[in-house]
Scaffold this motif. Structure first.
Motif, PDB file in Angstrom:
ATOM      1  N   ARG A   1       0.845  -1.188   0.000  1.00 17.65           N
ATOM      2  CA  ARG A   1       0.000   0.000   0.000  1.00 17.65           C
ATOM      3  C   ARG A   1       0.876   1.232   0.000  1.00 17.65           C
ATOM      4  O   ARG A   1       1.939   1.253   0.626  1.00 17.65           O
ATOM      5  CB  ARG A   1      -0.875   0.033   1.255  1.00 17.65           C
ATOM      6  N   LEU A   2       0.414   2.276  -0.640  1.00 17.41           N
ATOM      7  CA  LEU A   2       1.100   3.553  -0.613  1.00 17.41           C
ATOM      8  C   LEU A   2       0.693   4.310   0.638  1.00 17.41           C
ATOM      9  O   LEU A   2      -0.474   4.392   0.969  1.00 17.41           O
ATOM     10  CB  LEU A   2       0.753   4.388  -1.845  1.00 17.41           C
ATOM     11  N   VAL A   3       1.689   4.848   1.321  1.00 19.62           N
ATOM     12  CA  VAL A   3       1.437   5.620   2.530  1.00 19.62           C
ATOM     13  C   VAL A   3       2.001   7.017   2.286  1.00 19.62           C
ATOM     14  O   VAL A   3       3.135   7.167   1.843  1.00 19.62           O
ATOM     15  CB  VAL A   3       2.131   4.975   3.748  1.00 19.62           C
ATOM     16  N   GLU A   4       1.194   8.013   2.568  1.00 24.53           N
ATOM     17  CA  GLU A   4       1.677   9.377   2.385  1.00 24.53           C
ATOM     18  C   GLU A   4       2.640   9.728   3.514  1.00 24.53           C
ATOM     19  O   GLU A   4       2.441   9.313   4.653  1.00 24.53           O
ATOM     20  CB  GLU A   4       0.499  10.346   2.388  1.00 24.53           C
ATOM     21  N   ARG A   5       3.651  10.496   3.132  1.00 26.89           N
ATOM     22  CA  ARG A   5       4.665  10.896   4.107  1.00 26.89           C
ATOM     23  C   ARG A   5       4.099  11.979   5.009  1.00 26.89           C
ATOM     24  O   ARG A   5       3.476  12.928   4.554  1.00 26.89           O
ATOM     25  CB  ARG A   5       5.893  11.462   3.384  1.00 26.89           C
ATOM     26  N   ALA A   6       4.356  11.805   6.278  1.00 27.83           N
ATOM     27  CA  ALA A   6       3.893  12.807   7.234  1.00 27.83           C
ATOM     28  C   ALA A   6       4.837  14.004   7.166  1.00 27.83           C
ATOM     29  O   ALA A   6       6.022  13.875   6.885  1.00 27.83           O
ATOM     30  CB  ALA A   6       3.887  12.228   8.638  1.00 27.83           C
ATOM     31  N   ALA A   7       4.328  15.171   7.404  1.00 26.82           N
ATOM     32  CA  ALA A   7       5.154  16.379   7.389  1.00 26.82           C
ATOM     33  C   ALA A   7       6.166  16.304   8.527  1.00 26.82           C
ATOM     34  O   ALA A   7       5.814  16.030   9.670  1.00 26.82           O
ATOM     35  CB  ALA A   7       4.271  17.609   7.549  1.00 26.82           C
ATOM     36  N   GLN A   8       7.442  16.520   8.179  1.00 24.43           N
ATOM     37  CA  GLN A   8       8.487  16.450   9.194  1.00 24.43           C
ATOM     38  C   GLN A   8       8.682  17.826   9.818  1.00 24.43           C
ATOM     39  O   GLN A   8       8.647  18.843   9.121  1.00 24.43           O
ATOM     40  CB  GLN A   8       9.792  15.983   8.568  1.00 24.43           C
ATOM     41  N   PRO A   9       8.912  17.837  11.113  1.00 24.54           N
ATOM     42  CA  PRO A   9       9.129  19.129  11.762  1.00 24.54           C
ATOM     43  C   PRO A   9      10.463  19.729  11.315  1.00 24.54           C
ATOM     44  O   PRO A   9      11.397  19.013  10.957  1.00 24.54           O
ATOM     45  CB  PRO A   9       9.164  18.792  13.250  1.00 24.54           C
ATOM     46  N   ALA A  10      10.551  21.049  11.315  1.00 25.24           N
ATOM     47  CA  ALA A  10      11.790  21.740  10.941  1.00 25.24           C
ATOM     48  C   ALA A  10      12.877  21.394  11.959  1.00 25.24           C
ATOM     49  O   ALA A  10      12.588  21.216  13.143  1.00 25.24           O
ATOM     50  CB  ALA A  10      11.555  23.237  10.921  1.00 25.24           C
ATOM     51  N   PRO A  11      14.130  21.284  11.494  1.00 23.24           N
ATOM     52  CA  PRO A  11      15.201  20.962  12.442  1.00 23.24           C
ATOM     53  C   PRO A  11      15.330  22.062  13.495  1.00 23.24           C
ATOM     54  O   PRO A  11      15.204  23.241  13.195  1.00 23.24           O
ATOM     55  CB  PRO A  11      16.461  20.879  11.576  1.00 23.24           C
ATOM     56  N   ARG A  12      15.581  21.627  14.702  1.00 22.17           N
ATOM     57  CA  ARG A  12      15.682  22.561  15.805  1.00 22.17           C
ATOM     58  C   ARG A  12      17.083  23.168  15.850  1.00 22.17           C
ATOM     59  O   ARG A  12      18.076  22.448  15.868  1.00 22.17           O
ATOM     60  CB  ARG A  12      15.427  21.809  17.102  1.00 22.17           C
ATOM     61  N   VAL A  13      17.178  24.456  15.834  1.00 19.75           N
ATOM     62  CA  VAL A  13      18.459  25.144  15.875  1.00 19.75           C
ATOM     63  C   VAL A  13      18.742  25.506  17.330  1.00 19.75           C
ATOM     64  O   VAL A  13      17.945  26.179  17.974  1.00 19.75           O
ATOM     65  CB  VAL A  13      18.440  26.416  15.007  1.00 19.75           C
ATOM     66  N   VAL A  14      19.898  25.024  17.795  1.00 21.86           N
ATOM     67  CA  VAL A  14      20.276  25.294  19.173  1.00 21.86           C
ATOM     68  C   VAL A  14      21.459  26.247  19.147  1.00 21.86           C
ATOM     69  O   VAL A  14      22.484  25.967  18.528  1.00 21.86           O
ATOM     70  CB  VAL A  14      20.677  23.991  19.902  1.00 21.86           C
ATOM     71  N   ALA A  15      21.322  27.365  19.781  1.00 18.10           N
ATOM     72  CA  ALA A  15      22.407  28.332  19.837  1.00 18.10           C
ATOM     73  C   ALA A  15      23.465  27.838  20.820  1.00 18.10           C
ATOM     74  O   ALA A  15      23.144  27.430  21.928  1.00 18.10           O
ATOM     75  CB  ALA A  15      21.870  29.689  20.266  1.00 18.10           C
ATOM     76  N   ARG A  16      24.737  27.860  20.370  1.00 18.92           N
ATOM     77  CA  ARG A  16      25.826  27.446  21.259  1.00 18.92           C
ATOM     78  C   ARG A  16      26.145  28.578  22.209  1.00 18.92           C
ATOM     79  O   ARG A  16      26.268  29.723  21.803  1.00 18.92           O
ATOM     80  CB  ARG A  16      27.066  27.111  20.449  1.00 18.92           C
ATOM     81  N   ARG A  17      26.310  28.213  23.437  1.00 13.36           N
ATOM     82  CA  ARG A  17      26.683  29.219  24.416  1.00 13.36           C
ATOM     83  C   ARG A  17      28.171  29.489  24.313  1.00 13.36           C
ATOM     84  O   ARG A  17      28.964  28.589  24.040  1.00 13.36           O
ATOM     85  CB  ARG A  17      26.364  28.735  25.822  1.00 13.36           C
ATOM     86  N   ARG A  18      28.541  30.715  24.513  1.00  8.51           N
ATOM     87  CA  ARG A  18      29.946  31.093  24.480  1.00  8.51           C
ATOM     88  C   ARG A  18      30.624  30.587  25.756  1.00  8.51           C
ATOM     89  O   ARG A  18      30.063  30.695  26.844  1.00  8.51           O
ATOM     90  CB  ARG A  18      30.039  32.608  24.407  1.00  8.51           C
ATOM     91  N   PRO A  19      31.858  30.021  25.626  1.00  6.58           N
ATOM     92  CA  PRO A  19      32.540  29.530  26.822  1.00  6.58           C
ATOM     93  C   PRO A  19      32.792  30.678  27.803  1.00  6.58           C
ATOM     94  O   PRO A  19      33.062  31.797  27.404  1.00  6.58           O
ATOM     95  CB  PRO A  19      33.863  28.971  26.308  1.00  6.58           C
ATOM     96  N   THR A  20      32.747  30.341  29.054  1.00 11.63           N
ATOM     97  CA  THR A  20      32.964  31.357  30.076  1.00 11.63           C
ATOM     98  C   THR A  20      34.433  31.767  30.095  1.00 11.63           C
ATOM     99  O   THR A  20      35.296  31.098  29.522  1.00 11.63           O
ATOM    100  CB  THR A  20      32.583  30.811  31.467  1.00 11.63           C
ATOM    101  N   ALA A  21      34.712  32.867  30.759  1.00 16.35           N
ATOM    102  CA  ALA A  21      36.087  33.357  30.857  1.00 16.35           C
ATOM    103  C   ALA A  21      36.980  32.328  31.541  1.00 16.35           C
ATOM    104  O   ALA A  21      38.145  32.155  31.176  1.00 16.35           O
ATOM    105  CB  ALA A  21      36.119  34.679  31.615  1.00 16.35           C
ATOM    106  N   ARG A  22      36.438  31.619  32.504  1.00 17.78           N
ATOM    107  CA  ARG A  22      37.211  30.596  33.217  1.00 17.78           C
ATOM    108  C   ARG A  22      37.628  29.467  32.278  1.00 17.78           C
ATOM    109  O   ARG A  22      38.773  29.004  32.300  1.00 17.78           O
ATOM    110  CB  ARG A  22      36.354  30.060  34.361  1.00 17.78           C
ATOM    111  N   VAL A  23      36.709  29.043  31.429  1.00 14.18           N
ATOM    112  CA  VAL A  23      37.005  27.971  30.473  1.00 14.18           C
ATOM    113  C   VAL A  23      38.041  28.452  29.455  1.00 14.18           C
ATOM    114  O   VAL A  23      38.969  27.730  29.106  1.00 14.18           O
ATOM    115  CB  VAL A  23      35.708  27.501  29.775  1.00 14.18           C
TER     116      VAL A  23
END
Length: 141
Positions: free
Chosen positions: A19-41
């Motif tokens: 049987r043919l199955v329609e593709r479900a809409a995929q959610p947009a990729p989640r963009v995660v902002a990278r945190r800047r390393p602290t001064a100590r790091v």
């Protein structure tokens, strides 16, 4: 038949039905902002890079080069300097090791190509003679 309803398909006995199955809409990729390393790091990373760099430099340079002298007083090491074999006696100064066929004039010409006659007279005065023997250590100043 109703439009949109699946059509019956003739299938051979024992065969699966596809049987043919329609593709479900995929959610947009989640963009995660990278945190800047602290001064100590950042300081830790900089310190680690400095330590590794210093260790690498220390591994490349022998101790005699870093200290500018022979590692053990009384020991002798021979190096090439400007085409001349130089013997360095630990704590005693630097000497040229005379090779077969060398004369004071040929040594002086290699040590001071701009004024070999003056250098030859200085070497004569230091040695107290005009001749040299192979294996003799001529002090360099």
């Amino acid at each position: 038949m109703v439009s949109g309803a699946p059509r019956p398909v003739a299938v051979a006995p024992g065969r699966p039905v596809l049987r043919l199955v329609e593709r479900a809409a995929q959610p947009a990729p989640r963009v995660v902002a990278r945190r800047r390393p602290t001064a100590r790091v950042r300081r830790r990373r900089l310190l680690a890079a400095g330590v590794l760099g210093a260790a690498g430099l220390a591994a490349l340079l022998p101790a005699t080069t870093l200290l500018g002298r022979s590692p053990h007083p009384g020991s002798t090491s021979t190096v090439q300097a400007g085409g001349l074999p130089i013997a360095v006696h630990g704590g005693e100064g630097t000497y040229y090791v005379v090779r077969p066929g060398d004369t004071l004039e040929s040594i002086a010409a290699r040590l001071a190509p701009h004024d070999p006659a003056r250098e030859a007279s200085v070497l004569r005065a230091e040695l107290g003679s005009a001749g040299v023997v192979a294996g003799e250590h001529v002090p360099l100043s």
